[in-house]
Design an enzyme around this catalytic site. Sequence first.
Site, short mmCIF file in Angstrom:
data_model
loop_
_atom_site.label_atom_id
_atom_site.label_comp_id
_atom_site.label_asym_id
_atom_site.label_seq_id
_atom_site.Cartn_x
_atom_site.Cartn_y
_atom_site.Cartn_z
N GLY A 150 0.85 -1.21 0.00
CA GLY A 150 0.00 0.00 0.00
C GLY A 150 0.86 1.23 0.00
O GLY A 150 1.82 1.31 0.75
N THR A 151 0.57 2.20 -0.87
CA THR A 151 1.56 3.27 -0.98
C THR A 151 1.16 4.39 -1.92
O THR A 151 0.19 4.27 -2.67
CB THR A 151 2.86 2.63 -1.50
OG1 THR A 151 3.93 3.16 -0.82
CG2 THR A 151 3.02 2.81 -2.96
#
Lengths: 272, 223
Positions: A57-58
Amino acid sequence: MKLDTSGFETTMPVIGFGSNSEMLDGVSSVPSFDLPRTTDFDGFQKKSVEMVKPAKGTTTLAFIFKEGVMVAADSRASMGGYISSQSVKKIIEINPYMLGTMAGGAADCQFWHRNLGIKCRLHELANKRRISVSGASKLLANMLYSYRGMGLSVGTMIAGWDETGPGLYYVDNEGGRLKGDRFSVGSGSPYAYGVLDSGYKFDMSIEEASELARRSIYHATFRDGASGGVASVYHVGPQGWTKLSGDDVGELHYHYYPVAPATAEHVMEEAA
Amino acid sequence: MTKQHANWSPYDNNGGTCVAIAGSDYCVIAADTRMSTGYSILSRDYSKIHKLADKAVLSSSGFQADVKALQKVLKSRHLIYQHQHNKQMSCPAMAQLLSNTLYFKRFFPYYAFNVLGGLDEEGKGCVFTYDAVGSYERVGYGAQGSGSTLIMPFLDNQLKSPSPLLLPKQDSNTPLSEAEAVDLVKTVFASATERDIYTGDKLEIMILKADGIKTELMDLRKD
């Protein structure tokens, strides 16, 4: 169904982990991985990913402008719905003039970027000159292509400055490799693109470009739950990369949108 | 014909919680000693802390059979290193070795959630936290295992250290003294034991300093 292992055959000698080679222990060529002995490889991978919940996630972004390449990223890692870390280094320093960004599986990105750094160094030693950004990104893309379909999760950008000037490539776990001058990768990328595309001009100064990068990351962390932590901004110029800033996005929020103190209309008096 | 699915899984979760805190010249590594499977307790006296080198101690929760196998691999690699380099591995070196060892089983992972604690080359405490496939980072404190989601928010509140990514760089180790850190660890485990069924029985605390390792045992609730 017989597993198609043609992707594992290489012409280079495979130095497996655990064998005693005097050189680097199995990281220089194609590492040989243990595979589970099961008839349902994909099902097993799916279940093991759900179980170990690797961190991902990013929001990351990079763009080329007049003064070089600007690279920025957030620092949050989530395991399922749990925030496992707010201080992950998502901008990986491959060598003093090349940076890689991390999006997708944290372990996948860390390992393959480290592997790429080793390969780039070997190239320098073998050829007495630095590897180009194009060459480095091709090395990474080919490695990832040979593991295509096995569940790796890597969405990375390779940014650097070589003899031809600034270079920026996007590489992913499908083995895709794109040359471009503006990319954003990750769950927060739609938000980052919105701010980045509207504010981008080729003729920006370094300060304007870093402010644009910082704002784009901040807005992505504001709207995307899987992005947050510290917004780091790096600049890659002809002399190599420098880290320009690292700001907590919580503080950036009040910096961009300060809370005006409410003016009191009625003042409460002490009862006599 | 419907696809046959495996009724047997190679993995099991033996529960437990591990915590580590890094200080200016010490490192505290703690873990409970309960080993369970499903709702049964297998042992009340199982140590999850393993000394890998003089300055590096590993604490792992998850599937203890995988942890044992992982520990064996690391011990043998460390022995080879000592033969080749005539010295012990430093904590940051061991941290990267652990990361690579975990990643080499990327497609059949070690079900082990690790916290590595020790002293770095300058003598300051260091803690490295991992996910199951080897992504790692150096932090000021970390918790892994079944009680980690209960413990981490509390440690964030008490020890909130500046992120190592901020510029200008700030120190992420805690300014607490060794005694205060040990006290904090005891408090944290006592609370986690109340609300996590897989944490309890006894708490094993290892305090690493430049002059050696000290071990302490504390009782926790056995229910």
